[in-house]
Design an enzyme around this catalytic site. Structure first.
Site, PDB file in Angstrom:
ATOM      1  CE  LYS A 280      -4.025  -1.710   2.586  1.00 23.54           C
ATOM      2  NZ  LYS A 280      -4.951  -1.581   1.370  1.00 23.54           N
ATOM      3  NE  ARG A 354     -10.945  -9.661  -2.396  1.00 20.57           N
ATOM      4  CZ  ARG A 354     -11.276  -8.683  -3.357  1.00 20.57           C
ATOM      5  NH1 ARG A 354     -11.676  -9.146  -4.457  1.00 20.57           N
ATOM      6  NH2 ARG A 354     -11.464  -7.454  -3.127  1.00 20.57           N
TER       7      ARG A 354
HETATM    8  N1  BES Z   1      -8.391  -3.629   4.107  1.00 19.42           N
HETATM    9  C1  BES Z   1      -8.381  -3.293   2.827  1.00 19.42           C
HETATM   10  C2  BES Z   1      -9.545  -2.527   2.580  1.00 19.42           C
HETATM   11  C3  BES Z   1      -9.846  -1.097   3.034  1.00 19.42           C
HETATM   12  C4  BES Z   1      -9.312   0.043   2.238  1.00 19.42           C
HETATM   13  C5  BES Z   1     -10.433  -0.830   4.250  1.00 19.42           C
HETATM   14  C6  BES Z   1      -9.175   1.252   2.883  1.00 19.42           C
HETATM   15  C7  BES Z   1     -10.820   0.475   4.578  1.00 19.42           C
HETATM   16  C8  BES Z   1     -10.038   1.344   3.927  1.00 19.42           C
HETATM   17  C9  BES Z   1      -8.406  -4.584   1.873  1.00 19.42           C
HETATM   18  O1  BES Z   1      -7.631  -5.518   2.324  1.00 19.42           O
HETATM   19  C10 BES Z   1      -7.690  -3.899   0.549  1.00 19.42           C
HETATM   20  O2  BES Z   1      -6.762  -3.678   0.553  1.00 19.42           O
HETATM   21  N2  BES Z   1      -8.570  -3.945  -0.609  1.00 19.42           N
HETATM   22  C11 BES Z   1      -8.292  -3.616  -1.815  1.00 19.42           C
HETATM   23  C12 BES Z   1      -8.555  -4.727  -2.909  1.00 19.42           C
HETATM   24  C13 BES Z   1      -8.162  -4.371  -4.035  1.00 19.42           C
HETATM   25  C14 BES Z   1      -6.889  -4.788  -4.096  1.00 19.42           C
HETATM   26  C15 BES Z   1      -9.050  -5.196  -5.138  1.00 19.42           C
HETATM   27  C16 BES Z   1      -8.861  -2.211  -2.036  1.00 19.42           C
HETATM   28  O3  BES Z   1      -9.790  -1.790  -1.642  1.00 19.42           O
HETATM   29  O4  BES Z   1      -7.924  -1.270  -2.543  1.00 19.42           O
HETATM   30 MN    MN Z   2      -5.592  -5.324   1.678  1.00 13.27          MN
END
Ligand code: BES
Ligand code: MN
Ligand code: ZN
Length: 502
Positions: A280, A354
């Site tokens: 990230k 997931r």
């Molecule tokens: N934990 C995150 C989702 C999230 C992001 C929650 C920002 C709260 C605030 C999750 O694990 C994630 O990183 N999801 C990705 C999925 C994508 C790679 C398809 C996302 O939402 O960017």
């Molecule tokens: Mn994630």
């Protein structure tokens, strides 16, 4: 905080503060009128000269009012009398507490229970008040060295009820409200803890402690080797990238008949989500310690149920890992085999939620569940779609969806349905495996739920995406404890239905 109910006239309360409502424009509630009469119209005089219009957020604190036995009277603006919404009822209570917490009063008699809210009874008002009061007073100071408790903290709230007939209902409401509120606070505490303290092992210790605390709770902790035997290749692929061992916690609360099919909650417990190899960006990455808010809400909900000794069976399943980019971490393009046997091509290691949920959802089938509800901070796309107000709701069973929508309305902890249409499923197709772990451009919350739906075919299932509601950012950064209130409302509604059908 101590809470009780009592019926009695406001001018006769020998107490730190009596709280009464004033409606907009400048209209006294029945209790305010009684106080006004006792002090020969002093309150109505103040209001006439413009001290308080009665709008939401306004208040006026009076001291030593003649012919009353209380030290203080707090007038709270409640808006238009005929038009008080459920969320405004909470705001009224928050305003009350924000004034009282610095007033020196320790014991309070609240007459805000007489404020009319459409379609809501005294039970609802007491429960909402308790949640609002505790939320306004909540602080997370565990890790600060300088912890000065206030000199005269609030100790007790007495809710006024009209006559003996309401006393019993009021007492039940207090009991339920306090249990739910304690569950919310537990969820907040766990979620606010930093990732270096609240690890998968920490959550496991907490789950084991629950077993000691409540006789009807049985906790099982699956270690990585146990999960290996069960074939949970998807969950394990995420925890490979971290030095912390992944775990799967199963907490069974058996309050009902042993044969009764349980309600199963599955909570995402990623104690820190760095994204893994699909790292990230740095900004606000600290907030990814909240990626276990689903798990926290499951633990909070189970504690509340155990505290209330509800006559039902409820199971909490918490897959918990840290998502890190260590040397053994999964890489984009890797293919893993889930417990269900389906193979998954991991195209983005940041879509890890997931990957751990799918194995936990497969595991959930062993309980022969009545329904399964998973709760997860799953997608940033949900924050884009719905913001911070409702949680995203998707599922494969309409009655369950409707029950959750209704429980959201009642509790004020709302959710909103998104379509789980088959049309979206093809976004998950992979050239190399049965399914890809991301769905490409568009509808990220829905494609994430589509992914989960491949693992929930054997039972009635709903998914709550709480990415937007589980915590607040900015200056007041911190966990909200959502959706404990929603889940408890769902459970209590189900209980009421089952007893009224008997
Ligand atoms: N934990 C995150 C989702 C999230 C992001 C929650 C920002 C709260 C605030 C999750 O694990 C994630 O990183 N999801 C990705 C999925 C994508 C790679 C398809 C996302 O939402 O960017
Ligand atoms: Mn994630
Ligand atoms: Zn995540």
């Amino acid at each position: 905080m101590e809470y009780t109910v009592k019926s009695g006239s406001p001018e006769k309360q020998r107490i730190g503060c009596v709280v009464v409502a004033v409606y907009n424009p400048r209209k006294l509630s029945p209790s305010a009128k009684i106080l006004d009469k006792a002090c020969d119209g002093m309150i109505s005089n103040l209001i006439r000269r413009g001290e308080l219009e009665g709008e939401i957020g306004q208040s006026l604190l009076l001291h030593n009012v003649e012919n009353t036995l209380c030290d203080r009277i707090l007038l709270v603006g409640c808006g238009k009398e005929k038009d008080i919404s459920t969320s405004n009822y909470r705001k009224i209570n928050s305003t009350m507490v924000s004034v009282l917490k610095n007033s020196g009063a320790t014991e309070i008699a609240s007459y805000l229970t007489e404020v009319p809210v459409k379609r809501r009874d005294i039970t609802w008002k007491i429960r909402q008040s308790i949640e609002a009061i505790d939320a306004e007073l909540y602080q997370f100071n565990q890790l600060k060295t300088d912890q000065k408790p206030p000199r005269r903290p609030l100790r007790k709230f007495i809710f006024s009820v009209s006559g003996r007939g309401q006393l019993m209902d009021g007492e039940v409401a207090v009991r339920n409200g306090m249990a739910v509120s304690t569950g919310i606070q537990l969820a907040k505490d766990l979620a606010n803890l930093p990732g270096n303290v609240c690890t998968p092992s920490y959550l496991a210790k907490h789950a084991i402690a629950m077993e000691k605390q409540y006789p009807k709770v049985k906790t099982t902790v699956l270690e990585e080797k146990d999960m290996q035997k069960l074939g949970m290749g998807s969950l394990l692929s995420v925890s490979r990238g971290s030095r912390q061992d992944g775990k799967l916690l199963a907490i069974e609360y058996t309050g009902g008949d042993k044969k009764q099919a349980p309600i199963v909650f599955v909570g995402k417990g990623v104690t820190f989500d760095s994204g893994g190899i699909s790292l990230k960006p740095g900004a606000a990455m600290d907030e990814m310690k909240f990626d276990m808010c689903g798990a926290a809400s499951v633990l909070g909900t189970l504690s509340a149920c155990a505290e209330l000794q509800l006559p039902m069976n409820i199971v909490g399943i918490v897959p918990t890992v840290e998502n890190m980019p260590d040397g053994l971490a999964i890489k984009p393009g890797d293919i893993v085999t889930s417990m269900s046997g389906q193979t998954i091509e991991i195209l983005n290691t940041d879509a890890e939620g997931r990957l751990i949920l799918c194995d936990a959802l497969t595991y959930a089938a062993k309980y022969d569940p009545d329904v399964v509800i998973d709760i997860a901070t799953l997608t940033g796309a949900c924050v884009v779609a719905l913001g911070a107000h409702p949680a995203g709701l998707l599922g494969n069973h309409n009655p369950l969806i409707n029950d959750l929508l209704n429980a959201g309305q009642t509790s004020g902890d709302r959710c909103w349905e998104l379509p789980l249409w088959d049309d979206y499923q093809e976004q998950l197709s992979s050239n190399f495996a049965d399914i890809a772990n991301i769905g490409g451009k568009g509808a990220g919350t829905i494609t994430a739920a589509c992914f989960l739906s491949r693992f929930t075919k054997k039972y009635h299932w709903a998914h709550l995406d709480i990415a937007g509601v589980a915590w607040s950012s900015g200056k007041q950064k911190g966990a909200t404890g959502r959706p404990v209130s929603l889940l408890m409302q769902y459970i209590l509604d189900r209980l009421e239905d089952s007893t009224s059908n008997k």
